[in-house]
Design an enzyme around this catalytic site. Sequence first.
Site, PDB file in Angstrom:
ATOM      1  N   ASP A 125       0.845  -1.206   0.000  1.00  0.00           N
ATOM      2  CA  ASP A 125       0.000   0.000   0.000  1.00  0.00           C
ATOM      3  C   ASP A 125       0.874   1.248   0.000  1.00  0.00           C
ATOM      4  O   ASP A 125       2.025   1.212   0.464  1.00  0.00           O
ATOM      5  CB  ASP A 125      -0.872   0.041   1.261  1.00  0.00           C
ATOM      6  CG  ASP A 125      -1.857  -1.114   1.311  1.00  0.00           C
ATOM      7  OD1 ASP A 125      -2.178  -1.667   0.243  1.00  0.00           O
ATOM      8  OD2 ASP A 125      -2.295  -1.445   2.428  1.00  0.00           O
TER       9      ASP A 125
HETATM   10  N1  URA Z   1      -0.894  -5.764   4.248  1.00  0.00           N
HETATM   11  C1  URA Z   1      -1.387  -4.521   4.187  1.00  0.00           C
HETATM   12  O1  URA Z   1      -2.337  -4.193   4.864  1.00  0.00           O
HETATM   13  N2  URA Z   1      -0.806  -3.661   3.356  1.00  0.00           N
HETATM   14  C2  URA Z   1       0.254  -3.957   2.588  1.00  0.00           C
HETATM   15  O2  URA Z   1       0.739  -3.120   1.833  1.00  0.00           O
HETATM   16  C3  URA Z   1       0.768  -5.256   2.667  1.00  0.00           C
HETATM   17  C4  URA Z   1       0.177  -6.147   3.503  1.00  0.00           C
END
Ligand code: URA
Length: 252
Positions: free
Chosen positions: A111
């Site tokens: 993310d």
């Molecule tokens: N889990 C999440 O919530 N975000 C990420 O980017 C990777 C794993």
Amino acid sequence: MDLPPEDDLIRLNKLLATLGVESRRHAEEMIIAGRITVDGVTATEKGQKVRRGAVIKVDGVEVGPPPPPAWLALHKPKGYVSTKEDTRDRPIVMDLLPPELSHVHSIGRLDGDVSGLLLFTNQGELTHRLAHPSYGVEKVYHAATRRRFSEDAARRLAHGVDLNDGPTAPAKCRVVGREGSGSLVELIIHEGRKHQVKRMFEAVGYPLAELRRVAVGPVSLGDLERGRWRHLTDAEVDELYRMAGLPRPCRE
Ligand code: URA
């Protein structure tokens, strides 16, 4: 018109694969969509035979021999999105790689507000397999909670929690330190659903302050500086191919 000898002919979808079009299915979809021309004529059949030296264009752009295989690790900073382009003009992870590596893609995503290890390659089947939970590639996350994390919550995450897209598989979870008024928690999972780690912590009542990925399978973030990338070592690449059950191609 004289036809070339049979030996000089090759199926279009096979030729596209040798030209670096990532998967045979992708190649077939492009043929059906009328995006491929062979010597200036739009291809219509995925199995059609073409000359080995034919000029192949995808969307009007000639495709050449594929670049050599590449495998990289990037320390993704927060604020970068893991897509190749962004319609909202946010910084993208590709901005952190040199232009000669613009043919790689990330293996999975992080993310925008998550930092840490992101792997890249130009090898489609490897990417596909490593991202699939059945290959059991462990991803190690360090999560900072806003308040002290309880042993009970750690046990619940390890056991598996119910998310709106189904229960999570058993994981490993332990508190590894303190972080301000909260805790630093290590969570090891082999799934990769959207926002999975954040949703798992929310499910046990601990929305996260920070999230960082510190390892993927045999590759660790180590002391790679934020925003920097490196080539994977031979041993790391070998191990990724072993986990994916694939033979390893040569670097050159
Ligand atoms: N889990 C999440 O919530 N975000 C990420 O980017 C990777 C794993």
